[in-house]
Write a protein that holds these residues in place. Structure first.
Motif, PDB file in Angstrom:
ATOM      1  N   CYS A 126       0.764  -1.077  -0.022  1.00  0.00           N
ATOM      2  CA  CYS A 126      -0.030  -0.133  -0.208  1.00  0.00           C
ATOM      3  C   CYS A 126       0.883   1.235   0.083  1.00  0.00           C
ATOM      4  O   CYS A 126       0.398   2.506  -0.172  1.00  0.00           O
ATOM      5  CB  CYS A 126      -0.916   0.011   1.339  1.00  0.00           C
ATOM      6  SG  CYS A 126      -2.243  -1.162   1.120  1.00  0.00           S
TER       7      CYS A 126
ATOM      8  N   TRP B 143      -5.515   1.008   3.612  1.00  0.00           N
ATOM      9  CA  TRP B 143      -6.200   1.960   2.829  1.00  0.00           C
ATOM     10  C   TRP B 143      -7.448   2.541   3.400  1.00  0.00           C
ATOM     11  O   TRP B 143      -7.672   1.931   4.380  1.00  0.00           O
ATOM     12  CB  TRP B 143      -6.270   0.966   1.492  1.00  0.00           C
ATOM     13  CG  TRP B 143      -7.373  -0.021   1.525  1.00  0.00           C
ATOM     14  CD1 TRP B 143      -8.863   0.123   1.636  1.00  0.00           C
ATOM     15  CD2 TRP B 143      -7.054  -1.534   1.917  1.00  0.00           C
ATOM     16  NE1 TRP B 143      -9.122  -1.119   1.924  1.00  0.00           N
ATOM     17  CE2 TRP B 143      -8.322  -2.057   2.329  1.00  0.00           C
ATOM     18  CE3 TRP B 143      -5.898  -1.918   2.378  1.00  0.00           C
ATOM     19  CZ2 TRP B 143      -8.387  -3.307   2.738  1.00  0.00           C
ATOM     20  CZ3 TRP B 143      -6.002  -3.294   2.820  1.00  0.00           C
ATOM     21  CH2 TRP B 143      -7.107  -3.980   2.937  1.00  0.00           C
ATOM     22  N   LYS B 144      -8.101   3.526   2.792  1.00  0.00           N
ATOM     23  CA  LYS B 144      -9.180   3.796   3.660  1.00  0.00           C
ATOM     24  C   LYS B 144     -10.485   3.875   2.582  1.00  0.00           C
ATOM     25  O   LYS B 144     -11.345   4.589   2.916  1.00  0.00           O
ATOM     26  CB  LYS B 144      -8.849   5.159   4.179  1.00  0.00           C
ATOM     27  CG  LYS B 144      -8.465   6.402   3.254  1.00  0.00           C
ATOM     28  CD  LYS B 144      -8.172   7.481   4.388  1.00  0.00           C
ATOM     29  CE  LYS B 144      -8.043   8.733   3.749  1.00  0.00           C
ATOM     30  NZ  LYS B 144      -7.971   9.994   4.668  1.00  0.00           N
ATOM     31  N   ASP B 145     -10.426   3.376   1.310  1.00  0.00           N
ATOM     32  CA  ASP B 145     -11.633   3.360   0.785  1.00  0.00           C
ATOM     33  C   ASP B 145     -12.075   1.938   0.352  1.00  0.00           C
ATOM     34  O   ASP B 145     -11.615   1.070   1.220  1.00  0.00           O
ATOM     35  CB  ASP B 145     -11.531   3.854  -0.539  1.00  0.00           C
ATOM     36  CG  ASP B 145     -10.194   3.695  -1.647  1.00  0.00           C
ATOM     37  OD1 ASP B 145      -9.378   2.757  -0.887  1.00  0.00           O
ATOM     38  OD2 ASP B 145     -10.098   3.916  -2.775  1.00  0.00           O
TER      39      ASP B 145
ATOM     40  N   ASP C  84      -7.846   2.298  -3.465  1.00  0.00           N
ATOM     41  CA  ASP C  84      -7.132   2.947  -4.234  1.00  0.00           C
ATOM     42  C   ASP C  84      -6.306   4.052  -3.353  1.00  0.00           C
ATOM     43  O   ASP C  84      -5.350   4.606  -3.421  1.00  0.00           O
ATOM     44  CB  ASP C  84      -7.724   3.776  -5.320  1.00  0.00           C
ATOM     45  CG  ASP C  84      -8.080   2.975  -6.473  1.00  0.00           C
ATOM     46  OD1 ASP C  84      -7.192   2.221  -6.704  1.00  0.00           O
ATOM     47  OD2 ASP C  84      -9.196   3.048  -7.061  1.00  0.00           O
ATOM     48  N   GLU C  85      -7.226   4.541  -2.254  1.00  0.00           N
ATOM     49  CA  GLU C  85      -6.522   5.602  -1.339  1.00  0.00           C
ATOM     50  C   GLU C  85      -5.795   4.943  -0.403  1.00  0.00           C
ATOM     51  O   GLU C  85      -6.072   4.599   0.787  1.00  0.00           O
ATOM     52  CB  GLU C  85      -7.565   6.301  -0.901  1.00  0.00           C
ATOM     53  CG  GLU C  85      -8.051   7.676  -1.158  1.00  0.00           C
ATOM     54  CD  GLU C  85      -9.009   8.340  -0.397  1.00  0.00           C
ATOM     55  OE1 GLU C  85      -8.669   9.183   0.591  1.00  0.00           O
ATOM     56  OE2 GLU C  85     -10.441   7.951  -0.467  1.00  0.00           O
ATOM     57  N   ARG C  86      -4.181   4.699  -0.757  1.00  0.00           N
ATOM     58  CA  ARG C  86      -3.279   3.893   0.250  1.00  0.00           C
ATOM     59  C   ARG C  86      -2.430   4.906   0.882  1.00  0.00           C
ATOM     60  O   ARG C  86      -2.465   5.955   0.488  1.00  0.00           O
ATOM     61  CB  ARG C  86      -2.666   3.107  -0.946  1.00  0.00           C
ATOM     62  CG  ARG C  86      -3.549   2.055  -1.686  1.00  0.00           C
ATOM     63  CD  ARG C  86      -2.893   0.999  -2.429  1.00  0.00           C
ATOM     64  NE  ARG C  86      -3.564   0.213  -3.239  1.00  0.00           N
ATOM     65  CZ  ARG C  86      -3.206  -0.709  -3.968  1.00  0.00           C
ATOM     66  NH1 ARG C  86      -1.649  -1.023  -3.996  1.00  0.00           N
ATOM     67  NH2 ARG C  86      -4.061  -1.620  -4.551  1.00  0.00           N
TER      68      ARG C  86
ATOM     69  N   ASP D  12      -0.912   9.326   4.498  1.00  0.00           N
ATOM     70  CA  ASP D  12      -0.370   9.318   3.258  1.00  0.00           C
ATOM     71  C   ASP D  12       1.084   9.327   3.031  1.00  0.00           C
ATOM     72  O   ASP D  12       1.792  10.340   2.965  1.00  0.00           O
ATOM     73  CB  ASP D  12      -0.944  10.482   2.348  1.00  0.00           C
ATOM     74  CG  ASP D  12      -0.546  10.295   0.898  1.00  0.00           C
ATOM     75  OD1 ASP D  12       0.228   9.394   0.480  1.00  0.00           O
ATOM     76  OD2 ASP D  12      -0.826  11.523   0.050  1.00  0.00           O
TER      77      ASP D  12
ATOM     78  N   ASN E 151     -13.150   6.396   4.216  1.00  0.00           N
ATOM     79  CA  ASN E 151     -13.457   7.456   3.554  1.00  0.00           C
ATOM     80  C   ASN E 151     -14.073   6.895   2.311  1.00  0.00           C
ATOM     81  O   ASN E 151     -13.237   6.309   1.371  1.00  0.00           O
ATOM     82  CB  ASN E 151     -12.227   8.354   3.161  1.00  0.00           C
ATOM     83  CG  ASN E 151     -12.026   9.417   4.114  1.00  0.00           C
ATOM     84  OD1 ASN E 151     -12.360   9.093   5.335  1.00  0.00           O
ATOM     85  ND2 ASN E 151     -11.204  10.419   3.678  1.00  0.00           N
TER      86      ASN E 151
END
Ligand code: SRM
Ligand code: SRM
Ligand code: SRM
Ligand code: SRM
Ligand code: SF4
Ligand code: SF4
Ligand code: SF4
Ligand code: SF4
Ligand code: SF4
Ligand code: SF4
Ligand code: SF4
Ligand code: SF4
Lengths: 360, 394, 394, 360
Positions: free
Chosen positions: B173, B226-228, B294-296, B323, D359
């Protein structure tokens, strides 16, 4: 003479990346394990890389290292890497070279395996080869265990999940045995033998006294010289005193030996990481082959392999069946040593009426 | 040279399928140091006790770490390995090498030491096993001439290590090797010159599988996450795992999800991503169909360590998400805040994990300027012993 | 009598649907003690502070417990309740009464005290709230004349209490009321004459639902359980819970089983009883079809308590299963062993739960002559700090 | 004069058992809850008993007790019992008497309810009515909360599971608030005010000093007399010193108040028993109605009722959704006070990478 270079740090890793890795860096899509010890990673570009993983004893001579370099030249454009568990990996772009490489490695005595649901290399420490603190040898125990468990290294169908073994030769746990499926931990069981002559010369007495977590060390005058004494019943052999004071060695051939711990894990997959828990408080040091230790480890592997469900790590399996059942299935004795009595001991008591006592 | 040591006990350990460390030693028994080492080790096998003395302060000029001094307690019997110091050499990130470099290292080590190594030590260093004090400076000069430097030892930043991450893993990630290298370079001074209350280890894993054991074996663990949403390829799922593939999606995946946030009706897999704890299990098992979001970035965990002395600790979540590739400066800042505080108030031989427990995580956060967050804890306090600070309130 | 105290603040609390303690007090405001108590309480409501002084040693002859002495700190303003001691009266097991007895108690209390009570105190006693020192002996004599005795207070056996068990509950795995009564009678001396390091509470619940909170609120909790199969009436199951009954067996029962030992295929419910932890949930929910097994008894748990001083503790399993109705003598023996040990080595104000943690459960077992069993713990130790005793071994 | 009787113990419970209970003792088969506050138990014999449960304020006057006795005579052959949570129960054999009894109880002001998935009586303590230690009143807070939550007492369809509330007026926690779905705990927040004059007269100074778990108390000489001093920053207001020494009162009208805790449970059903955890560190004492406290409790009940699944107790619900989500849904502030800093604090840190940051 050239200027003395310092603080240059390690060479940049990019120097050592095979072209296929450089090209597909961060763009890997997926992997497969076509056979034990071989990974094939596929990149978004369609490129593939075959990683061939071979066992090493970690303690490697330059003869062996040069041999690895030769193999890398022959098969993988001169590149190789080591893993976080001291195996060596050759990264190939040509599938047809995989089998010959494996054959060469085997010939040299470095078998291929350790992927997937297997037993890979044992993380371990120095032992009698190099450390002052060790309650056993490290490499010898590891070698003895892995010889016996070898079928589990070379296969991926004998276990419900990966099983990780670690070894450390004293409570400092440089092998980080505190979180392994099976941990083999050498232990001292005798209070420090004090070298009263050396004491005031090589140790700072107040800091030696304060190093003891149980307050077992008191100042004393011996033969007119300032020294310390240890209250045996308060000593739990942690060797922290020895770490700060060389005159307090715990090594003792009669009482040193090995303890076995189970059910730890590092990964966050499914369950949170877990500490290993005491299974066998003590087995004797019996070089060169440590048969008691080898048998105990093998037995634990076999009971686990037989009873656990797919994807269930040792600790997850035990949590499901419960510790009473674990002691029952393994036939291990449950003793007062198994009951925690350190700082957070009370947190380990069964504070519920949940209980599997069952008579049919 | 003295005659070749006989080692009947050790010879037992040259047998069997697993590669043998004794064989390794025998390969370089011509080196007198190794010959005596074999003799000394055989003696240990007979007597069931080690023959090394406690420590010894040796090193290279200007550095406080990187060398472990070692002397035996049988100098008369095994004079050649009486001095047998260990050199910790900072490995390249991810433990990648090329054959040229390996050969150079071997040449140097043949000249300057025993010819025995550990590839690698538990912390990650390339360990050169056994040399004499007088060889240390020349060895150091030889190493730096081929662009290698020493690793850490003592109360300093220990050699950071990382999983191979983006180099070969589809789940990384963040770029573990890059960050590991940069952090190592950034903290060269702290790595070579011990000035802390105790050791400080960094380890970098690209995802929650934690292939470098960072959570258990480092004071500062950086673990990718990740957070998505987890990315699901429903078609690939059907193709690879329904009827075949050796996975029973309901039993092996949905039922084993720790947050029980998955559902599977036989044709469609759904994840309530807001409840997912990013444990990696479903992705591990269904790797042909599922991928991290994708939001890694990474989580920063603090305080892992072995038992000495208050008991082993796993690292805990200090920063749940950052990030990291674009925030390295922020991390440096936090780390340096922490070091300042620990440097000032930490006791000798008190790891950061123990220090935080002693002063209290709440106070610690206040001191280093971080906001308390429920992600840092598994649950709020159960005891009513609150140190209320009325000043702030009134 | 002084004039009726005005209590505008308290009067607010006579409003609303929930029965009011102020109304209770007003009902007996004619009693001058209560009149002053109302005045004092109104004062507390205005000043936001209590007006009672610390303790005071009063009691009845020959007893060390049962009376809580209490004086106010405003004797001039509220003289009638300056002495306002509490009497703890040992309730009948299960809190059953008849009207005759209630009236007798009321008559006595009208004569000897404030006319205010707690039915019941948190420990379980019938609490008579507020009387003067001079009334204590006569009151005691009145109470014993109607066959009531005082309960415990101070460092003694506190008044045991129990759920109504076999009297009205289909799940009682042993006769809680009988055992509670017998234990109370057996330990009369220990109940009335404090001689322990601190208090000792017994509570008895007939099953793991624990309707008297024994696990959290007693030093010795006796909790009913069984050790054979849960009895399933598959027909009743179909009848009451399949299509109707408001229960989704899979979701609400099978999935909520903590040991995940149930399976349900829509027509047949199966339980892997060797894995069942006897939590009671499935029986609670499917009560028309499931019942505890036939081999019933109890578990003995030790060491529950409130936070003072080392933090609250839940009791832990000391004896996982005992046929308690036929083994009361054994229990007395174990309890007395424990008291001897605790009496000798316990510190002042150290509850048994804290004592065991301090000396170590392993040592404790050895001292009281019980075998260590894995049922007592949630998992074996994780730290390597073992106090090996080599004497025993060699 | 008759001989003085002692050590007679309580009267035997059999004296007080209604005939139907005696007959069917230990032979109950099943139960139903035909309406809130009414249980009907069926015995193997086919006998049935209707239990009508009414609220009491626990603090009961003899006037009320006599009234209960009258009702028992009228409806249940003179028998009644109290529950472990201070409700009163009348055990009837004649179903037709249930409604009239309920009507009578209601008329007297003792409403019927508290069964099943409801909020039953609040377990509580003495408060300003009788105790020296209390940081708030008990009965007043309880009355204020229950007035507001009354609909939950009278119904069984508004909550996913039973919800138990407890109140204690100081850290001694006589209300055993450490394991309730919602706990209301009065707290001191000011170090003991020392009565130096009284000190040497009423207290033993060494035992006072050693009573403090944080070592905040030191000996001191004040006005020439032996006394103690307290280091404010080391005091966490436990009042253990006050328990052993009357000269160290913690009561303080300005800073005393109330904290709210959530997610505890006592039963072993499904999950093991759990401690309550801190939700709100402090709300002011605002007699006679404590609006801040009442609102906070009500809000917690409502958020729970809205989000939890059937059969999920407060603590089980929070464990499923996680504490971050709990603070999010309730809008409560998470502060450093929520982070444990007592003996086992480290055991409460999130020692994993499990984490729900999300999120979309
Ligand atoms: C090469 C290596 C990283 C490195 O940079 O060196 C690595 C590489 C991979 N790991 Fe790992 N892991 C490596 C050490 C670890 C460790 C650390 C350790 O054992 O000390 C762990 C934590 C183990 C633990 O929990 O105790 C680890 C826990 C995992 C897991 C989680 C397993 C679980 O279910 O608990 C996975 C996921 C999986 O395999 O499904 C994983 C998966 C993988 C994958 C499949 C990742 C990928 O897609 O490339 C790689 C091949 C796995 C295999 O061998 O089957 N890797 N992996 C390490 C190989 C060590 C060796 O020589 O055997
Ligand atoms: C060489 C190595 C073992 C190995 O065979 O690989 C090693 C060897 C020693 N360790 Fe270690 N530790 C080594 C990795 C570790 C690890 C694993 C890790 O870093 O991932 C740990 C556990 C993780 C941790 O740091 O908590 C570890 C925890 C310790 C401790 C206990 C620290 C604690 O806080 O509990 C000590 C005791 C000390 O610091 O005084 C210790 C002390 C030592 C000393 C220096 C002995 C001493 O008391 O002074 C050992 C020197 C042995 C020798 O003669 O060569 N060593 N030590 C590892 C370093 C090689 C390298 O640089 O790569
Ligand atoms: C009356 C009662 C509260 C009530 O309103 O119901 C009560 C009242 C007091 N309790 Fe309690 N406790 C009462 C049940 C409890 C309970 C609940 C229980 O027994 O189930 C507990 C928690 C469970 C436990 O024992 O751990 C309890 C835990 C305490 C403690 C803290 C004990 C601990 O180890 O943490 C103290 C402090 C002490 O002993 O010094 C305490 C001390 C006190 C004292 C004696 C105050 C003191 O510091 O000396 C209180 C007297 C108040 C008064 O003036 O009337 N009281 N106390 C309860 C006894 C009535 C009865 O006999 O039925
Ligand atoms: C009367 C009483 C026992 C007594 O001897 O006094 C009692 C009686 C019953 N309890 Fe209870 N419980 C009583 C206090 C408790 C307590 C103690 C407490 O709250 O302080 C608990 C533990 C609560 C906790 O976990 O915090 C308790 C946890 C249970 C449970 C488990 C609930 C759960 O799922 O966690 C059940 C099972 C159920 O209802 O399904 C239960 C079930 C029952 C049954 C259905 C048992 C039966 O078949 O007769 C009784 C009627 C329940 C109802 O009211 O709906 N009873 N029950 C107590 C009534 C108190 C009151 O006036 O409201
Ligand atoms: S575990 Fe102990 S004995 Fe082994 S290398 Fe580390 S410090 Fe030395
Ligand atoms: S070994 Fe550990 S417990 Fe024993 S004296 Fe040394 S420091 Fe203390
Ligand atoms: S930690 Fe994650 S990213 Fe790194 S190698 Fe392991 S699986 Fe891949
Ligand atoms: S990553 Fe883990 S927690 Fe998230 S959905 Fe997959 S299995 Fe569940
Ligand atoms: S504890 Fe069990 S047996 Fe006792 S009343 Fe509650 S449910 Fe019935
Ligand atoms: S009693 Fe509890 S553990 Fe046992 S089967 Fe029923 S739900 Fe499962
Ligand atoms: S909780 Fe505290 S203030 Fe309330 S009755 Fe108990 S000891 Fe007194
Ligand atoms: S209230 Fe508690 S912490 Fe404060 S001084 Fe008293 S005993 Fe110590």
């Amino acid at each position: 003479m050239a200027e003395r270079r310092t603080d240059i740090g390690p060479p940049h890793y990019e120097n050592f990346l095979p072209p296929v890795i450089k090209k597909n860096y961060g763009k890997w899509l997926d992997h497969d394990i076509p056979r034990p010890g071989v990974l094939v990673h596929t990149a978004e570009s369609g490129d593939k890389v075959w990683s061939v993983r071979a066992a090493t004893p970690r303690l490697a001579s330059i003869v062996t290292l040069r041999m690895f370099a030769d193999l890398a030249d022959k098969y993988s454009d001169g590149y190789m890497r080591w893993t976080s568990r001291n195996n060596i990996e050759f990264l190939l772009t040509d599938e047809s070279k995989v089998d010959p490489l494996i054959a060469d490695l085997k010939k040299e005595g470095y078998p291929v395996g350790g992927t997937g649901a297997s037993i890979t290399n044992i993380v371990h420490t120095q032992g009698w080869v190099h450390c002052h603190s060790s309650a056993s040898d490290a490499s010898g125990v590891v070698k003895s265990i892995m010889d016996e468990l070898f079928p589990y290294f070379e296969s991926m169908d004998k276990l419900p999940a990966r099983l990780r073994i670690a070894f450390a030769c004293c409570l400092n746990m440089c092998g980080a045995v505190h979180c392994s499926d099976i941990s083999v931990l050498a232990v001292h069981r005798h209070a420090p033998k004090i070298d009263h002559d050396a004491m005031s010369k090589v140790c700072e007495i107040p800091s030696t006294i304060s190093s003891c977590p149980t307050g077992a060390i008191r100042s004393a005058t011996v033969d007119g010289k300032p020294s310390v004494e240890v209250i045996e019943e308060q000593c739990m052999y942690c060797a922290n005193c020895f770490s700060v004071c060389p005159a307090m060695s715990l090594n003792d051939p009669e009482t040193d030996g090995i303890s076995i711990w189970v059910g730890g894990k590092l990964s966050n997959a499914r369950s949170k990481p877990m500490f290993s828990k005491l299974a066998i408080p003590y087995l004797p040091n019996n070089p060169p082959r440590w048969p008691e230790v080898v048998n105990a480890v093998k037995h634990l592997v076999e009971v686990y392999a037989k009873h656990a469900r797919k994807f269930e790590r040792m600790g997850e399996w035990i949590e499901r069946i419960g510790w009473p059942k674990f002691f029952d299935l393994t036939g291990l004795e449950f003793t007062k040593y198994h009951i925690d009595d350190f700082t957070h001991a009370g947190e380990t008591y069964n504070r519920s009426a949940h209980n599997k006592i069952f008579n049919s | 040279m003295t005659e070749k040591r006989q080692t009947p006990k050790l010879d037992e350990l040259t047998k069997g399928p697993w590669p043998s460390f004794v064989t390794e030693m025998k390969k370089v028994q011509d080196n007198p140091m190794v010959n005596d080492l074999l003799g000394q080790l055989e003696r240990s096998y007979n007597e069931k006790i080690g023959h090394w003395k406690h420590g010894g302060i040796v090193g290279v000029m200007g550095y406080g770490g990187g060398v472990i001094g070692r002397y035996n307690d049988l100098p008369d019997d095994f004079p050649e390995c009486n001095e047998f110091h260990t050199i910790r050499v900072n490995q390249p990130a991810g433990w990648f090498y090329d054959s040229k470099t390996i050969r150079k290292i071997c040449d140097i080590w043949e000249k300057r030491g025993s010819g025995l190594t550990n590839f690698h030590g538990s912390t990650g260093d390339m360990v050169l096993l056994g040399t004499r004090t007088k060889e240390l400076e020349p060895l150091f000069s030889d190493l730096t001439s081929i662009d290698f430097d020493l690793g850490g030892s003592g109360s300093d930043v220990r050699t950071p290590s990382c999983c191979n991450g983006k180099a070969r893993c589809e789940w990384a990630c963040y770029d573990t090797m890059k960050i590991c290298h940069e952090v190592t370079m950034h903290f060269q001074d702290e790595l070579h010159r011990p000035a802390f209350p105790y050791k400080w280890k960094f380890k970098f894993s690209g995802c929650a599988n934690d292939c470098v054991a960072s959570i258990a074996r480092s004071d500062c663990a950086v673990i990718g996450t990740w957070k998505d949403e987890i990315k699901i390829d429903q078609k690939a799922l059907q193709e690879h795992y329904v009827n075949g593939g050796g996975v029973d999606i309901a039993r092996d995946v949905v039922n084993r999800c720790p947050s029980r946030c998955m559902s599977w009706d036989g044709t469609k897999l759904e994840i309530a991503n807001e409840d997912c704890v990013k444990c990696m299990h479903c992705i591990n098992v269904l790797h042909k169909a599922l991928r991290p979001g994708d939001e890694r970035g990474a989580a920063i965990l603090i305080g892992g360590k072995a038992p000495i002395i208050g008991g082993a600790l796993l690292a805990f979540t200090l920063i749940p998400f950052i990030d990291i590739e674009n925030s390295l400066e922020d991390i440096y800042e936090v780390v340096e805040e922490i070091w300042d505080l620990w440097g000032e108030y930490g006791k000798n031989r008190e790891r950061i994990g123990e220090f935080i427990q002693r002063i209290g995580l709440g106070n610690f956060l206040e001191q280093v300027g971080l906001e308390p967050a429920p992600e840092m804890i598994s649950h709020p306090r159960t005891n009513p012993y609150i140190f209320f600070e009325l000043d702030g309130e009134e």
